[in-house]
Write an enzyme that holds these catalytic residues in place. Sequence first.
Site, PDB file in Angstrom:
ATOM      1  N   GLU A 163     -23.983 -12.488  50.235  1.00  0.00           N
ATOM      2  CA  GLU A 163     -25.068 -11.994  49.397  1.00  0.00           C
ATOM      3  C   GLU A 163     -24.526 -12.061  47.971  1.00  0.00           C
ATOM      4  O   GLU A 163     -23.663 -11.259  47.603  1.00  0.00           O
ATOM      5  CB  GLU A 163     -25.442 -10.563  49.765  1.00  0.00           C
ATOM      6  CG  GLU A 163     -26.587 -10.023  48.928  1.00  0.00           C
ATOM      7  CD  GLU A 163     -26.877  -8.544  49.190  1.00  0.00           C
ATOM      8  OE1 GLU A 163     -28.073  -8.184  49.194  1.00  0.00           O
ATOM      9  OE2 GLU A 163     -25.925  -7.773  49.375  1.00  0.00           O
ATOM     10  N   ASP A 184     -22.163  -8.179  52.537  1.00  0.00           N
ATOM     11  CA  ASP A 184     -23.033  -7.429  51.648  1.00  0.00           C
ATOM     12  C   ASP A 184     -22.397  -7.341  50.259  1.00  0.00           C
ATOM     13  O   ASP A 184     -21.196  -7.070  50.132  1.00  0.00           O
ATOM     14  CB  ASP A 184     -23.230  -6.024  52.237  1.00  0.00           C
ATOM     15  CG  ASP A 184     -24.216  -5.190  51.465  1.00  0.00           C
ATOM     16  OD1 ASP A 184     -25.394  -5.570  51.392  1.00  0.00           O
ATOM     17  OD2 ASP A 184     -23.806  -4.127  50.945  1.00  0.00           O
TER      18      ASP A 184
END
Length: 666
Positions: free
Chosen positions: A359, A323
């Site tokens: 990401e 993330d």
Amino acid sequence: MNQLGATATDDGVRFAVWSSSARRLWVSIFDDSGAREVERLELKPEGEGVHALSVSGLVPGTRYGFRADGDYAPERGLWFDPNKLLIDPYAVEIDRPYQYHWRLAVKRNEGADTASLMPKTVARALPRPLPAKPPLFKPGGLIYELNVRSFTKLHPDVPEAQRGTIAALAHPAVIEHLKRLGVSAVELMPLTASIDERHLPPLGLSNAWGYNPVTFMALDPRLAPGGFKELRDTVAALREAGIGTILDLVFNHTGESDRLGPTLSLRGLDAQAYYSHLPDGRLANDTGTGNTVACDHPVVRQMVLDTLRHFVRHAGVDGFRFDLAPVLGRVDGVFDPDAPLLETVAGDPVLADRVLIAEPWDIGPNGYQLGNFRPPYLEWNDRYRDDVRRFWRGDAGAIGALATRLAGSSDVFGRTGQPASRSVNFIAAHDGMTLADLVAYERKHNTANGEQNRDGHNDNLSWNNGVEGETDDAEVAKARFGDQRALLATLFASRGTIMLTAGDEFGRTQNGNNNAYAQDNAITWLDWAGRDQALERYASSLSAMRRAFPALSDTHFLTGMPSDASAIPDVEWLTETGAPLGEGDWNDPGRHRLVMMLGDSGGGRLAVMVNGDRRQCVFTLPAREGFEWQPAIEAMAVDLARPLPGRSVNFMIERRAAKARSRKGS
């Protein structure tokens, strides 16, 4: 550095924790209920910032926490307060979930001891490491992103007591659904224990996604009531079914938030080292959550590596999705694709063959880094998401961008001369509108989040075929069903790795909420009873076709040249009449149709016919002697002699004609 955390020894437990600036550190031992502190023992410095103590007579299962003392000067990144019980950063188990309370954030000398408000770390001996096995997932496969709780909370075939847990993923009915859909690997949204943001409890809401961790290894007891063994057994059951497991991990921030946030672990041990700070002493906020983990610090880097190795060795996972991954590559606040942490993970003997997915954005300076990670990192491709949405929304001039995305996004991932795409293609993810909502809501509807619809993205590139959210009109429902089919077909026709979010294959809706992180309720729980089974069957058929035609999942960039001795180009771009697309066609803002003709190593071809116009159209495909065009998906057969529907994607595969096959076999 000496081993950190709690380690069982022959006669007790050794406790070790790192802090470069604490003056004193203690381990607090609690009774079996975790309610009463029975002993507080001071740790001894061992050098290099490690403080440790071996306590005889303790056994696995002992509940404990750390305390630290030193200067209290938050403006300088010092938060020491011995009244704050702290979770071990190397905790592998906690005895109950985190629950936010305002007293966890009070200043030193202004509040009582927080032990009663905190879970306790459980000293737990882990199972033996699993035998090393290569990952099942390979780039080009189908990743299925899911939230464990919302995925199974309403599943009618899963026993009620098991719903919403990791173990539910191993249920035969769940595995059968995944196999029918052709899932290569599940990507599990965060499983580690997280805490609610402080503004949620007063609103009667809770964090449903889990992107607010306190430490990095301990599983959330609500998701894993069976402890770490539950994850290990579930990964094994999925692997037995041919399905890999990818964990979505959050190393970019913690739930300790900004200067007003709670002191739970890293902040109370050594905030100066564990978190990034601005030159004036304030916490850096490259994540939008109030703090940023200092991934360029050697101790943090080691903790991240130890976490990844822990999940590979002891759970057997295939890989990880990171993330806000630019945080992992920030050195002194600046993103570096060759940052020590990124390089060390990719080259680590335990991790080097794992799936690594970034990401590629955060909100810090120069935080958008799509295409800038090094191999082997795959990257979430929001350019793909946006360009596909623009095309099916009907935007002018979108045909060229669509072709580029179908072909693997060489403009993004081929800039450094790499021969293969690292794109993870997706149209919808957990963050944003669902695939069904894309075609039913032109604007977000986030009032349930308690922020007067101010949260979430405003530019969703979505549309609606009628009155927003209403489906009573048969024509509107038909149009939305067709648009969902077109979006799914585009995704499965795209070269490289693809990702589908759980439920999008059967029309899940969040009623237009594009930021449902705080909705642990029917807004995010998948409605298995009411799912669109026709759409689900179509998605399964698309997946079967994709597996049958390897050129779709190949990650190498298309060249337009033959890839083998068959003399068949790996791709041809054609108009609906079968003629090559010329410069005028590519530049025609009104063009919404094309054919992507893929060559196969066996000498055959697959035609992907895209009709983004609302009008029907007859497609003509070039013929070859001895071959004939047949529907690639038998259950969705199309007839080239008849107009193909508007706003649709159809597939034809070239096979040897019956007579040619007969002569060859005679």
